[in-house]
Write an enzyme that holds these catalytic residues in place. Structure first.
Site, PDB file in Angstrom:
ATOM      1  N   HIS A 276       0.739  -0.974   0.199  1.00 56.12           N
ATOM      2  CA  HIS A 276      -0.190   0.065   0.388  1.00 56.12           C
ATOM      3  C   HIS A 276       0.958   1.667   0.265  1.00 56.12           C
ATOM      4  O   HIS A 276       0.308   2.149  -1.129  1.00 56.12           O
ATOM      5  CB  HIS A 276      -1.219  -0.300   0.799  1.00 56.12           C
ATOM      6  CG  HIS A 276      -1.336   1.620   1.583  1.00 56.12           C
ATOM      7  ND1 HIS A 276      -2.794   1.527   0.559  1.00 56.12           N
ATOM      8  CD2 HIS A 276      -1.326   2.250   2.557  1.00 56.12           C
ATOM      9  CE1 HIS A 276      -2.984   2.977   1.231  1.00 56.12           C
ATOM     10  NE2 HIS A 276      -2.030   3.097   2.393  1.00 56.12           N
ATOM     11  N   GLU A 277       2.055   1.271   0.381  1.00 61.54           N
ATOM     12  CA  GLU A 277       2.525   2.449   0.579  1.00 61.54           C
ATOM     13  C   GLU A 277       3.668   2.435  -0.207  1.00 61.54           C
ATOM     14  O   GLU A 277       3.971   3.822  -1.070  1.00 61.54           O
ATOM     15  CB  GLU A 277       3.715   1.902   1.587  1.00 61.54           C
ATOM     16  CG  GLU A 277       3.325   2.206   3.564  1.00 61.54           C
ATOM     17  CD  GLU A 277       2.443   3.209   3.522  1.00 61.54           C
ATOM     18  OE1 GLU A 277       3.034   4.572   3.815  1.00 61.54           O
ATOM     19  OE2 GLU A 277       1.640   3.484   4.373  1.00 61.54           O
ATOM     20  N   HIS A 280       1.928   4.794  -3.035  1.00 56.52           N
ATOM     21  CA  HIS A 280       1.417   6.077  -2.798  1.00 56.52           C
ATOM     22  C   HIS A 280       2.746   6.306  -3.656  1.00 56.52           C
ATOM     23  O   HIS A 280       2.835   7.608  -4.168  1.00 56.52           O
ATOM     24  CB  HIS A 280       1.320   6.467  -1.015  1.00 56.52           C
ATOM     25  CG  HIS A 280       0.578   6.330  -0.563  1.00 56.52           C
ATOM     26  ND1 HIS A 280      -0.929   6.807  -0.777  1.00 56.52           N
ATOM     27  CD2 HIS A 280       0.385   5.728   0.225  1.00 56.52           C
ATOM     28  CE1 HIS A 280      -1.431   6.988  -0.298  1.00 56.52           C
ATOM     29  NE2 HIS A 280      -1.305   6.286   1.021  1.00 56.52           N
ATOM     30  N   GLU A 354      -5.630   7.051  -0.175  1.00 56.87           N
ATOM     31  CA  GLU A 354      -5.704   5.661  -0.231  1.00 56.87           C
ATOM     32  C   GLU A 354      -6.427   4.753  -0.699  1.00 56.87           C
ATOM     33  O   GLU A 354      -5.916   3.483  -0.809  1.00 56.87           O
ATOM     34  CB  GLU A 354      -6.111   6.617   1.670  1.00 56.87           C
ATOM     35  CG  GLU A 354      -5.693   6.947   2.717  1.00 56.87           C
ATOM     36  CD  GLU A 354      -4.011   6.615   2.850  1.00 56.87           C
ATOM     37  OE1 GLU A 354      -4.177   5.331   3.069  1.00 56.87           O
ATOM     38  OE2 GLU A 354      -3.217   7.103   2.411  1.00 56.87           O
ATOM     39  N   ASP A 358      -4.419   1.887  -1.790  1.00 56.35           N
ATOM     40  CA  ASP A 358      -5.435  -0.092  -1.410  1.00 56.35           C
ATOM     41  C   ASP A 358      -5.242  -0.765  -2.876  1.00 56.35           C
ATOM     42  O   ASP A 358      -5.496  -1.586  -2.867  1.00 56.35           O
ATOM     43  CB  ASP A 358      -6.589   0.460  -0.965  1.00 56.35           C
ATOM     44  CG  ASP A 358      -6.427   0.911   0.400  1.00 56.35           C
ATOM     45  OD1 ASP A 358      -5.480   1.028   0.977  1.00 56.35           O
ATOM     46  OD2 ASP A 358      -7.149   0.570   1.226  1.00 56.35           O
TER      47      ASP A 358
END
Length: 416
Positions: A276-277, A280, A354, A358
């Site tokens: 997930h990070e 970004h 976000e 995801d």
């Protein structure tokens, strides 16, 4: 200005009351029933209500304090007293840099005195009552002392530079101010994790093993230039968990809280959180956010240059002179309505980021691990389960768990 502050307090208190009512709901939201344990829900509910009661008191004291500061002319009084202190010390009160630093020292002392009881109660009563606080009173005050020392070390040269730029900036003042803040942000983003963060926490390399191998493999598959992989001892202060990335260009680093490793027992859950990070990073969210903040900073400085010589504006706040830093503080107060709208817009964008991160992790095949990791972190951090829609939209930069799980499930439902 006090009128707008009071109106915003009334509006935000209304949202707080809506959220407080949601926290009192005795049952889990339907999408989380059978997903989150009832015991964890009850603990989360109690934790949320405790924080909510504390928030009501804190916000009431804050609005009273802020209104009193404006109504009774505390800022101009402090400015005058700061000049008197310089004269007492045998220094010139006409030196604006020294006068400003003396004023800021007074503001910092008053702020620490007013905020200290709330910080102590939040840490050693609320957080301790629910099993999160791990720090001793000695560590608390040691951290406070270090923070004050850093402020005393870094603050004066920054303030002095801003004052000189405004004094010498001329018609290109906004550009010079923005340029300085841009360079400063780059320097701080570079030095903070290397020099400042280690003053408060211990960073150790993640040991060799399956988890490290999986994270390095994931980073390599995405061409993420991972140079170092750390574990930080967040458990010395709190049981809350997190993970983050930092670094420029080809010198990226990932930091895992030791509490994250304790809470997510399965490697796949941790790797899914990292996916997930990394989403970004891959989707350029960090760059977009940084650019947005630079644009907003430039616009703010542009607005400041338009009003900085307005004697009426300074007089309305009780000042007979026009100190440079005071002008910046006054300008921040005058653009409060716009700032609230901007913050709301940034929250909407961050929430969208976000969901995209995801979806990125899901596309890599980590949907199951991410879902399990999100639920585990929600339970272990006793995060709010029932959220009011209006409150969430206004305050939350991250979507509630219910919305994130629904978004993760949606493609599967479509295929079915």
């Amino acid at each position: 200005m006090p009128g707008f502050m009071i109106l915003m307090y009334i509006f935000e208190t209304y949202l707080d009351l809506r959220q407080h009512a949601a926290l009192k709901l005795p049952n889990l939201p339907k999408p989380l029933q059978g997903v989150v344990g009832q015991e964890k829900f009850e603990k989360s509910r109690a934790y949320g209500l405790d924080k909510s009661y504390f928030h009501f008191v804190h916000e009431a004291v804050t609005i009273i304090k802020d209104t009193a500061v404006l109504f009774f002319g505390v800022l101009p009084w402090l400015w005058t007293r700061a000049g008197d202190f310089l004269i007492y010390m045998g220094l010139s009160s006409e030196n604006e840099i020294l006068h400003t630093l003396s004023f800021l020292a007074g503001v910092m002392i008053l702020s620490e005195i007013i905020d200290l009881p709330f910080s102590l109660y939040s840490t050693f009563v609320i957080e301790a009552r629910h099993g999160f606080n791990k720090q001793t009173i000695w560590l608390f005050f040691r951290d406070m002392f270090k923070s004050i020392c850093l402020s005393l070390l870094l603050g004066p040269p920054i303030v002095a530079t801003i004052i000189v730029i405004v004094q010498k900036g001329g018609p290109y003042l906004a550009i010079y101010l923005w340029g300085f803040m841009f360079v400063l942000s780059i320097v701080m983003m570079t030095l903070y994790p290397i020099l400042i963060a280690p003053l408060f926490n211990k960073f150790t390399p993640l040991p060799e093993g399956n988890l490290r191998g999986k994270i390095e493999k994931l980073a390599s598959s995405l061409k993420f230039p991972l140079k170092k992989l750390f574990v930080v001892d967040g458990s010395t202060r709190s049981s809350h968990s997190n993970a983050y990335m930092y670094g420029f260009f080809n010198n990226k680093r990932i930091v895992l809280y030791d509490t994250l490793l304790q809470q997510c027992k399965e490697d796949e859950e941790v790797v899914a959180v990292i996916a997930h990070e990394l989403g970004h990073w891959k989707l350029n969210h960090t760059m977009y956010s940084f650019i947005a903040m630079q644009v907003l900073t430039f616009l703010q400085f542009g607005g400041y240059t338009l009003v900085r010589n307005s004697k009426d504006l300074f007089h309305s706040f009780g000042f007979e002179t026009q100190p440079i830093l005071i002008g910046l503080i006054i300008f921040q107060h005058t653009v409060l309505p716009i700032q609230h709208l901007v913050n709301f817009g940034l929250n909407l964008v961050t929430r969208a980021f976000e969901f995209q991160a995801d979806a990125f992790a899901k596309k890599l095949g980590y949907a199951t691990g991410l879902r399990a990791g999100l639920v585990k972190l929600q339970e272990e951090n006793l995060s709010t389960m029932n959220t009011d829609t209006w409150y969430s939209a206004y305050h939350y930069s991250h979507p509630p768990l219910v919305e994130r799980l629904a978004a993760l499930d949606e493609p599967d439902k479509k295929r079915e």
